[in-house]
Design an enzyme around this catalytic site. Structure first.
Site, mmCIF file in Angstrom:
data_model
loop_
_atom_site.group_PDB
_atom_site.id
_atom_site.type_symbol
_atom_site.label_atom_id
_atom_site.label_comp_id
_atom_site.label_asym_id
_atom_site.label_seq_id
_atom_site.Cartn_x
_atom_site.Cartn_y
_atom_site.Cartn_z
ATOM 1 N N SER A 128 0.837 -1.204 0.000
ATOM 2 C CA SER A 128 0.000 0.000 0.000
ATOM 3 C C SER A 128 0.861 1.239 0.000
ATOM 4 O O SER A 128 1.941 1.271 0.577
ATOM 5 C CB SER A 128 -0.914 0.025 1.225
ATOM 6 O OG SER A 128 -1.657 1.236 1.224
ATOM 7 N N LYS A 182 -4.159 -6.704 3.463
ATOM 8 C CA LYS A 182 -4.176 -5.557 2.556
ATOM 9 C C LYS A 182 -5.614 -5.222 2.149
ATOM 10 O O LYS A 182 -6.003 -4.053 2.068
ATOM 11 C CB LYS A 182 -3.327 -5.840 1.312
ATOM 12 C CG LYS A 182 -3.503 -4.849 0.155
ATOM 13 C CD LYS A 182 -2.885 -3.498 0.454
ATOM 14 C CE LYS A 182 -3.304 -2.349 -0.443
ATOM 15 N NZ LYS A 182 -3.320 -2.518 -1.854
ATOM 16 N N HIS A 185 -7.255 -3.532 5.004
ATOM 17 C CA HIS A 185 -6.705 -2.171 5.034
ATOM 18 C C HIS A 185 -7.484 -1.279 4.067
ATOM 19 O O HIS A 185 -7.897 -0.168 4.412
ATOM 20 C CB HIS A 185 -5.218 -2.193 4.653
ATOM 21 C CG HIS A 185 -4.666 -0.858 4.226
ATOM 22 N ND1 HIS A 185 -4.933 -0.318 2.985
ATOM 23 C CD2 HIS A 185 -3.928 0.063 4.885
ATOM 24 C CE1 HIS A 185 -4.354 0.875 2.900
ATOM 25 N NE2 HIS A 185 -3.743 1.126 4.038
ATOM 26 N N ASN A 186 -7.708 -1.761 2.865
ATOM 27 C CA ASN A 186 -8.439 -0.955 1.880
ATOM 28 C C ASN A 186 -9.890 -0.743 2.299
ATOM 29 O O ASN A 186 -10.442 0.340 2.088
ATOM 30 C CB ASN A 186 -8.394 -1.619 0.505
ATOM 31 C CG ASN A 186 -7.050 -1.452 -0.175
ATOM 32 O OD1 ASN A 186 -6.032 -1.280 0.490
ATOM 33 N ND2 ASN A 186 -7.032 -1.524 -1.487
ATOM 34 N N GLU A 189 -9.902 1.884 4.741
ATOM 35 C CA GLU A 189 -9.655 3.131 4.000
ATOM 36 C C GLU A 189 -10.977 3.679 3.429
ATOM 37 O O GLU A 189 -11.241 4.886 3.516
ATOM 38 C CB GLU A 189 -8.640 2.823 2.894
ATOM 39 C CG GLU A 189 -8.321 3.919 1.926
ATOM 40 C CD GLU A 189 -7.417 3.370 0.793
ATOM 41 O OE1 GLU A 189 -6.439 2.656 1.084
ATOM 42 O OE2 GLU A 189 -7.722 3.647 -0.376
#
Ligand code: NDP
Length: 483
Positions: A128, A182, A185-186, A189
């Site tokens: 990222s 990941k 995480h997105n 976000e």
């Protein structure tokens, strides 16, 4: 000498990662299907370090020291399968293929099984930080085997972002664990961005502030709990004026948010696991709603009534300042809940797949390099250090106190927005989750009773153990069915 690592796929991400590796002293063999990209990289940046340009995959493989390590940075999906397969045909047992693209974790698990059967390691690594992070230090979330990490880890840790001297890269767990982290995480976000956007909308529609005025408010938030990259760039965006029209930039950007799919994957997985990630889900749906042009047009044409009750905020400097502070607190409380939900999802997926994910370590490697980087992640790491098995992030004493301090403001903001017809799906969903999870009792008892009536689905009682069914269509007698 032989190269330390190979990079295949030299579009923005691959070339910037190759440059980052070379700038850190590694000899980097580089290859791209279309040779022009390889030439361009060498011509523009060949002096930054030691590159070995390779015309073919066999050339690349021949130029690498053993065990060979190759970072694949091509388009996710079929292209990744094609490149991994071609590499596997030329590599030897013990060699390592790293997929740094945005693969789905199930594809990564499949590719790892496939390569493992041939004696090769596949490491799915979430990366990222976009173009800039790839060059200057991204946050890296590698999965795969311990053995592969022993070779690969030091290189990835060296090129990753560092915060307080600590690399933003750690071994997440086997097979798809890295890409899963990941993905979440997105998802987080998405939630974080939506919450900031709702705060902006409330200040705009509620207090009638202009975009640059809100930009100043948001810039002020950078000194406190909300200090983060996303808040910082929000202030920059809101201050920006469109050169052509002289209007605030956000006023000339079309209000239809797009997505590349990782938010949707996060929610799909959460549904499979039964984890309520309402903040991430509402953020994903809010993007979908914004892009639903025909539905939005139909609603406007039908003149769907607002019938709002109006703002109930004193129109004095003090009243307005107090409301701005309410919005700041509501944003922080909602953000903590959205992150708490995301970390719950990590725990559930880790248990489901046997990944043994260290949630505190995930928060630590998100402090730098990535899009959700923020000082606040330190507090999450500390919470999991206090209790690695923590059931609920907002039950940690520090977060419980932080959310508790903001809860009155949070209710006022959701109430005011609702009274005035300003949609705040992520604020409201996070608050409803907070009230649900802390409730002494929930109306789920009624749901269970309904289910028993129409489908004999049975229920448990609050006053004694066992599973029961009531004869709804008969004499309404109760029988214990698990005895
Ligand atoms: P793209 O996703 O645009 O992919 C372009 C690259 O893939 C080119 O090198 C292209 O080669 C190669 N490629 C495509 N199809 C094939 C194929 N069949 N065989 C061999 N090579 C192929 O590049 P990005 O740099 O944007 O991203 C790379 C990866 O990193 C993607 O998986 C992306 O999701 C991920 N990622 C991207 C981020 C970003 O901010 N852009 C952030 C984090 C991850 P050619 O030049 O010959 O066409």
């Amino acid at each position: 000498g032989l190269a330390d690592i190979g990079v295949v796929g030299l579009a923005v991400m691959g070339s910037n990662l190759a440059r980052n590796l070379a700038r850190n002293g590694y000899t980097v063999a580089v290859h791209n299907r279309t040779p022009g990209r390889t030439r361009e990289l060498l011509a523009a940046h060949g002096d930054e370090g030691a590159f070995v340009a390779c015309a073919t995959v066999p050339d690349l493989v021949a130029s690498l020291a053993r065990p060979r390590t190759v970072l694949v940075m091509v388009k996710a999906g079929d292209a990744t399968d094609a490149v991994v397969e071609e590499l596997a045909r030329h590599l030897e047992p013990g060699d390592i293929v790293v997929d740094g693209g945005n693969a789905h974790f199930l594809d990564t698990a499949r590719r790892e099984r496939d390569l493992a059967a041939r004696g090769l390691h596949l490491v799915g690594a979430g990366i990222s930080g976009g173009e800039e992070g790839a060059l200057t230090g991204p946050s890296i979330m590698p999965g795969g085997s311990e053995e592969a990490y022993a070779t690969l880890g030091p290189m990835l840790e060296r090129i990753s972002a560092h915060v307080d001297g600590v690399p933003c890269c750690t071994h997440i767990g086997p097979d798809g664990a890295g890409h899963y982290v990941k993905m979440v995480h997105n998802g987080i976000e998405y939630a974080d961005m939506q919450l900031i956007a709702e705060a902006y909308d409330v200040l705009r529609q509620g207090l009638g502030l202009s975009a640059p005025e809100i930009g100043e408010v948001v810039a002020g938030w950078s000194t406190g709990d909300l200090d983060s990259y996303l808040v910082e760039i929000t202030a920059q965006v809101l201050a920006h004026v469109d050169a052509e029209t002289g209007r605030p930039f956000v006023d000339v950007v079309a209000d239809a948010a797009e997505q590349k799919g990782t938010g949707r994957w996060t929610v799909q997985s959460a549904l499979d696991l039964g984890v309520p990630v309402t903040g991430i889900a509402e953020a994903t749906f809010a993007r979908a709603l914004s892009g639903s042009a025909p539905q939005r047009a139909a609603a406007r044409e039908a003149g769907l009534a607002a019938r709002t009750a109006g703002w109930d905020v004193p129109d004095t400097p003090e009243g307005r300042a107090a409301f701005v502070e309410d919005v700041r607190r509501a944003l922080y409380a909602s953000k903590v809940v959205a992150y708490s939900q995301g970390f719950d999802q990590l725990a559930a997926a880790s248990a489901e797949h046997g990944w043994d994910i260290d949630r505190g370590a995930c928060a630590r490697i998100w402090r730098g390099g990535c899009i959700i980087r923020a000082r606040f992640l330190d507090r999450i790491t500390q919470a999991y250090e206090r209790d690695p098995e923590l059931e609920l992030l907002i039950a940690d004493p520090v977060f419980a106190a932080a959310v508790g301090d903001g809860v009155a403001s949070w209710r006022r903001v959701v109430a005011q927005a609702t009274l005035n017809g300003v949609p705040v799906p992520a604020f409201a969903a996070s608050l409803a989750y907070y009230d649900g999870v802390r409730a002494a009792s929930l109306p789920a008892s009624l749901i269970q009773a309904q289910r028993d009536l129409f489908g004999a689905h049975t229920y448990r009682r609050t006053d004694r153990p066992g599973v029961f069914h009531t004869e709804w269509s008969g004499d309404r007698s109760e029988t214990r069915v698990d005895a």
